[in-house]
Design an enzyme around this catalytic site. Structure first.
Site, PDB file in Angstrom:
ATOM      1  N   GLU A  14      -0.886  -1.846   5.086  1.00  0.00           N
ATOM      2  CA  GLU A  14      -0.040  -1.894   6.292  1.00  0.00           C
ATOM      3  C   GLU A  14      -0.142  -0.602   7.079  1.00  0.00           C
ATOM      4  OE1 GLU A  14       2.867  -1.248   9.078  1.00  0.00           O
ATOM      5  OE2 GLU A  14       2.945  -0.114   7.219  1.00  0.00           O
ATOM      6  N   GLU A  15      -0.384   0.510   6.375  1.00  0.00           N
ATOM      7  CA  GLU A  15      -0.294   1.838   7.003  1.00  0.00           C
ATOM      8  C   GLU A  15      -1.495   2.198   7.881  1.00  0.00           C
ATOM      9  OE1 GLU A  15       2.316   3.544   7.008  1.00  0.00           O
ATOM     10  OE2 GLU A  15       3.488   3.157   5.210  1.00  0.00           O
ATOM     11  N   ASP A  25       0.801  -1.232   0.000  1.00  0.00           N
ATOM     12  CA  ASP A  25       0.000   0.000   0.000  1.00  0.00           C
ATOM     13  C   ASP A  25       0.832   1.279   0.000  1.00  0.00           C
ATOM     14  OD1 ASP A  25       0.740  -0.886   2.631  1.00  0.00           O
ATOM     15  OD2 ASP A  25      -0.636   0.567   3.507  1.00  0.00           O
ATOM     16  N   HIS A  28       7.552   8.559   4.846  1.00  0.00           N
ATOM     17  CA  HIS A  28       6.318   9.354   4.888  1.00  0.00           C
ATOM     18  C   HIS A  28       6.558  10.830   4.546  1.00  0.00           C
ATOM     19  CE1 HIS A  28       3.970   6.241   7.555  1.00  0.00           C
ATOM     20  NE2 HIS A  28       4.778   5.661   6.677  1.00  0.00           N
TER      21      HIS A  28
HETATM   22 ZN   LIG Z   1       5.049   3.639   6.611  1.00  0.00          ZN
HETATM   23 ZN   LIG Z   2       6.313   0.845   5.799  1.00  0.00          ZN
END
Ligand SMILES: [Zn+2]
Ligand SMILES: [Zn+2]
Length: 400
Positions: A137-138, A79, A369
């Site tokens: 996952e986020e 993702d 990020h």
């Molecule tokens: Zn991340």
């Molecule tokens: Zn990650």
């Protein structure tokens, strides 16, 4: 012995093409339709049995070795994040406001490269490899749970039952050449909290006729600081961060309500329990002492990520052989970041390792990020080589 580093290098154009394609077409959690479709197609082209729709948009591939043996799950997350990309790269996101800013595009490309390599050597595998391409996952992205838990609900750890697991993360906190393969806890468990403080609103000039939730909130934020400094043992670690304060609408109005939100990070379940307990006592005790009603809500996002000692020792041994030039860090590299692979590692012994990926000279060293996040693609070669070699070592028939 197979030279996985040489093979990964040979396959680099394949890995890079995939990574850049995923990077240009990022998809948010549980929306990885295009990405999952490419994953399924690539696995099927190798003759690997594929199941789609595991945990919504997850894809699972099953590679049976020549001889029966244990089942090893290799997990790669797919993702992207809701970030507007600012890298200016030729392969920058073509979807405004969505970006692969954590490196999961690289993880997916590594996963397919590893599948290609292990498939070519399936005659030497004793056991089964389960390739697990995980969505979201986020975060939960509107669902009840995140990608790892969603796949577990759909039985990714069963039939065949998974005996061991490996996963990796490209790591821009460290330079290319650095490898983090450590036993024990390596990533923190994360909780999210909210504290609703209800007082009695009124005129800012007549405080005696009100119960002021702003003053209560200020006292609670201060008192919470004593948990880490006074309740957690000096050699243990925890973080309590209040990151949001919401309350008030006008300069002359004492509001009815203030809401505090933030996060708790811990490595040890005993420490977590103590922090959560003290958090509730302090928020309630201080707030009620000042006349407010207090509602505390603490939700566990992920447990701490804990690596199994013997699986990790094997990965370290493989890393010393396959990436002998690397700077292998086994000294317990830990980060307060969180990872939902922790859920799988609670159930199955395994190892989550880090591949250093920054390159300061080329300015590929923004943190995960960040809108300018990008990494040195040479890390894809190292990650693929180590993952494939570690899997082969674990299923070579000598270890079971
Ligand atoms: Zn991340
Ligand atoms: Zn990650």
């Amino acid at each position: 012995m197979i030279d996985f580093l040489a093979q990964a290098r040979e396959l680099f154009p394949y890995t890079q093409t995939l990574r850049r394609d995923f990077h240009m077409h990022p998809e948010l959690g549980f929306r990885e339709i295009r990405t999952g479709g490419i994953v399924a197609k690539e696995l099927e082209s190798l003759g690997i049995e594929v199941t789609k729709g595991v945990g919504r948009t997850g894809v699972v591939g099953l590679l049976e070795g020549a001889r029966p043996g244990p089942t090893l799950l290799l997990r790669f997350d797919m993702d992207a994040l809701p970030i507007l990309e600012e890298t200016g790269a030729e392969y920058a996101s073509q979807k405004s406001g969505v970006m692969h800013a954590c490196g999961h595009d690289g993880h997916t490309a590594i996963g397919l490269t590893v599948a290609k390599m292990l498939n070519a050597h399936r005659d030497q595998l004793t056991g089964t490899i389960k390739f697990c391409f995980q969505p979201s996952e986020e975060g939960n992205n509107g669902e009840e749970v995140g990608g790892a838990e969603m796949m577990m609900r759909d039985g990714v750890l069963d039939s065949p039952k998974v005996d061991m697991t490996l996963a990796l993360h490209l790591w821009n906190e460290k330079p290319l050449g650095w490898l983090g393969v450590a036993q024990g806890p390596v990533m923190a468990g994360a909780d999210i909290f909210s504290v609703k403080i209800t007082g009695k609103g009124g005129h800012g000039a007549i405080p005696d006729a009100t119960v002021d939730p702003v003053v209560a909130a200020a006292n609670i934020v201060n008192a919470l600081q004593s948990i880490v400094s006074r309740n957690v043992a000096p050699l243990e670690t925890a973080v309590v961060s209040v990151t949001m304060i919401h309350g008030g609408t006008a300069f002359n109005v004492i509001p009815q309500e203030v809401v505090l939100e933030g996060t708790i990070r811990t490595f040890d379940s005993g420490v977590r329990q103590k922090v959560v307990e003290r958090f509730e006592q302090i928020a309630r005790g201080v707030g009620e002492g000042l006349g407010c009603q207090i509602e505390v809500d603490i939700k566990r996002l992920t447990p701490a990520l804990v690596n199994n000692d013997s699986v990790t020792a094997q990965v370290q041994e493989t890393a010393r052989r396959v990436l002998s030039e690397s700077n292998l860090d086994t000294a317990g590299y830990i980060t307060m970041g969180a990872e939902d692979m922790a859920f799988m590692l609670e159930k199955v012994p395994g190892c989550f390792f880090f591949i250093g990926s920054n390159d300061k000279v080329r300015h590929l060293d923004y943190g995960h990020h960040h809108p300018k996040f990008d990494f040195d693609e040479e890390a894809l070669v190292r990650g693929s080589a180590l993952m494939a070699a570690a899997a082969m070592d674990m299923l070579s028939g000598n270890n079971s």
